[in-house]
Design an enzyme around this catalytic site. Structure first.
Site, short mmCIF file in Angstrom:
data_model
loop_
_atom_site.label_atom_id
_atom_site.label_comp_id
_atom_site.label_asym_id
_atom_site.label_seq_id
_atom_site.Cartn_x
_atom_site.Cartn_y
_atom_site.Cartn_z
N TYR A 196 1.72 -6.94 10.46
CA TYR A 196 3.06 -6.35 10.40
C TYR A 196 3.65 -6.15 11.79
CZ TYR A 196 3.38 -5.13 5.43
OH TYR A 196 3.50 -5.17 4.06
N LYS A 242 -11.31 -10.42 5.33
CA LYS A 242 -11.42 -11.85 5.05
C LYS A 242 -12.27 -12.45 6.18
CE LYS A 242 -10.36 -15.54 2.63
NZ LYS A 242 -10.85 -15.76 1.26
N ASP A 260 -9.96 -11.53 -1.55
CA ASP A 260 -9.70 -12.23 -2.82
C ASP A 260 -10.60 -11.68 -3.92
OD1 ASP A 260 -11.84 -13.32 -1.41
OD2 ASP A 260 -11.43 -15.39 -1.99
N ASP A 301 -1.34 -3.48 1.63
CA ASP A 301 -0.05 -3.56 0.94
C ASP A 301 -0.24 -4.17 -0.45
OD1 ASP A 301 2.79 -3.55 0.60
OD2 ASP A 301 2.80 -5.69 1.09
N ASP A 344 -0.73 -2.07 -4.44
CA ASP A 344 0.14 -2.32 -5.60
C ASP A 344 -0.70 -2.65 -6.84
OD1 ASP A 344 2.51 -1.89 -4.24
OD2 ASP A 344 3.46 -3.72 -4.97
C1 IPM Z 1 5.06 -0.57 1.01
C2 IPM Z 1 6.22 -1.52 1.03
C3 IPM Z 1 6.61 -1.79 2.47
C4 IPM Z 1 5.42 -2.48 3.13
C5 IPM Z 1 7.89 -2.62 2.65
C6 IPM Z 1 9.06 -2.00 1.93
C7 IPM Z 1 8.21 -2.85 4.10
O1 IPM Z 1 5.91 -2.67 0.32
O2 IPM Z 1 5.21 0.56 1.53
O3 IPM Z 1 4.01 -0.94 0.48
O4 IPM Z 1 5.26 -3.68 3.03
O5 IPM Z 1 4.64 -1.77 3.77
MG MG Z 2 4.04 -2.59 -0.68
#
Ligand code: IPM
Ligand code: MG
Length: 360
Positions: free
Chosen positions: A143, A193, A225, A249, A253
């Site tokens: 990032y 990885k 993975d 990230d 999710d």
């Molecule tokens: C998160 C989001 C952010 C990230 C985006 C909105 C920049 O997806 O907080 O997970 O990638 O960190």
């Molecule tokens: Mg995210």
């Protein structure tokens, strides 16, 4: 004696203002009960800040955050700002806030609430009892690595992003993760990885070396993975996960969705010193903004995380978490977690149910 805390509120965009209003009411109610006074200051970030100032993270907003004891953020972004150049996107404001406050540790819990087990897309026996904490490195890795950009390359184009970590960066997130694992079930899985990437090899070496200081934590390593697969196959094998920015990230999710609704999950972003930022994992949901349909519970649980991890007020945090549990037991559900036989409510009514519970 009354305790006082300065809280910066960053409601942001979309459903942000509605869910922030609920969290503020809940904090005030808990404050009255436990003799805690919150001084709230609101500041713009994301799309609303772009509209007002042209900058997704105005200097004054960052300064206000720095002057406070903790920051409660809701969500940023919306269709309206999606096609702006990168420097003016809402996301750039969020990344600037993380970097500006040096919030290198991102804690994302994924806990299955028994009341919502049917909301998961996975089978009951797979998800029942899942309780995972993803510790994501937040201010390094791909990032922020350099070089980055889109360059001309002999008549072609070349897009470059760089995944890089220093040993120091790995050690400091590693320490946070080991300490969290100590307070949980004592199991830490480091995800990388290392079979392909040098940056991951260093990650693995440093985390392994650190583990000598934490003999009470059982450390394992997993390729990213495989970790994605294992999260869906048998998530109960995980207690605490530590990983870099990009892998975190993605995996956070996936872990969040085990619970069925991303509308329930809070997060905390912490630095070595200074205020932390507490925010729901979900986004700004522009499609339902302003319609009183949003689920405020992730925002409310983020306020609880703020009390626990940012302000060291575990009693107040417990009080909020118990109130959330109670309203779910009473059958109140917003649209995103609605199920047969339950009572559907909007954002405001969910807030009122919480206040009612806290008043008892
Ligand atoms: C998160 C989001 C952010 C990230 C985006 C909105 C920049 O997806 O907080 O997970 O990638 O960190
Ligand atoms: Mg995210």
């Amino acid at each position: 004696m009354t305790q006082q805390f300065r809280i910066t509120l960053l409601p942001g965009d979309g459903i942000g203002p509605e869910i922030t209003a609920v969290a503020v009411d809940v904090l005030k109610a808990v404050g009255v009960k436990l003799d805690i006074q919150f001084d709230f200051t609101e500041a713009p970030i994301g799309g609303c800040a772009i509209d007002a100032t042209g900058n997704p993270l105005p200097d004054e907003t960052l300064e206000t955050c720095r002057q406070s004891d903790a920051v409660l953020l809701a969500a940023i972004g919306g269709y309206k700002w999606d096609s702006l150049p990168r420097a003016q996107r809402p996301e750039t404001g969020l990344l600037g806030l993380r970097a500006g406050l040096q919030l290198f540790a991102n804690l994302r819990p994924a806990t299955i609430l028994p009341q919502l087990i049917n909301a998961s897309s996975l089978k009951r026996d797979v998800v029942e009892g899942v309780d995972i904490m993803v510790v994501r490195e937040l201010t390094g890795g791909i990032y922020f690595g350099k070089p980055r950009g889109i360059f001309d390359a002999d008549g072609d184009q070349r897009g470059v992003s760089t995944m890089a970590y220093t040993g120091t960066e790995i050690d400091r997130i590693g320490q946070v993760a080991f300490e969290i694992a100590q307070k949980r079930q004592g199991r830490l899985c480091s995800v990388d990885k290392a079979n392909v990437l040098e940056v991951s090899q260093l990650w693995r070496d440093r985390i392994t070396a650190l583990s000598n200081n934490y003999s009470d934590v059982e450390l394992t390593h997993m390729y990213v993975d495989n970790a994605a697969m294992q999260l869906l196959r048998w998530p109960k094998q995980f207690d605490t996960i530590v990983t870099g920015n990009l892998f975190g990230d993605i995996l956070s999710d996936a872990a969040a969705m085990l619970t069925g609704s991303i509308g329930m999950l809070p997060s905390a972003s912490l630095g070595a010193t200074g205020p932390g930022v507490f925010e729901p994992v979900h986004g700004s949901a522009p499609d339902i903004a302003g319609q009183d349909k949003a689920n405020p519970l992730a925002q409310v649980l983020s306020a609880a995380m703020m009390l626990r991890y940012g302000l060291n007020q575990p009693k107040a945090a417990n009080m909020i978490e118990t109130a959330v549990d109670t309203v779910l037991n009473q059958g109140y559900r917003t649209g995103d977690i609605m199920a047969e036989g339950m009572t559907i409510v909007g954002c405001t009514a969910m807030g009122n149910a919480l206040l009612q519970t806290l008043a008892e």
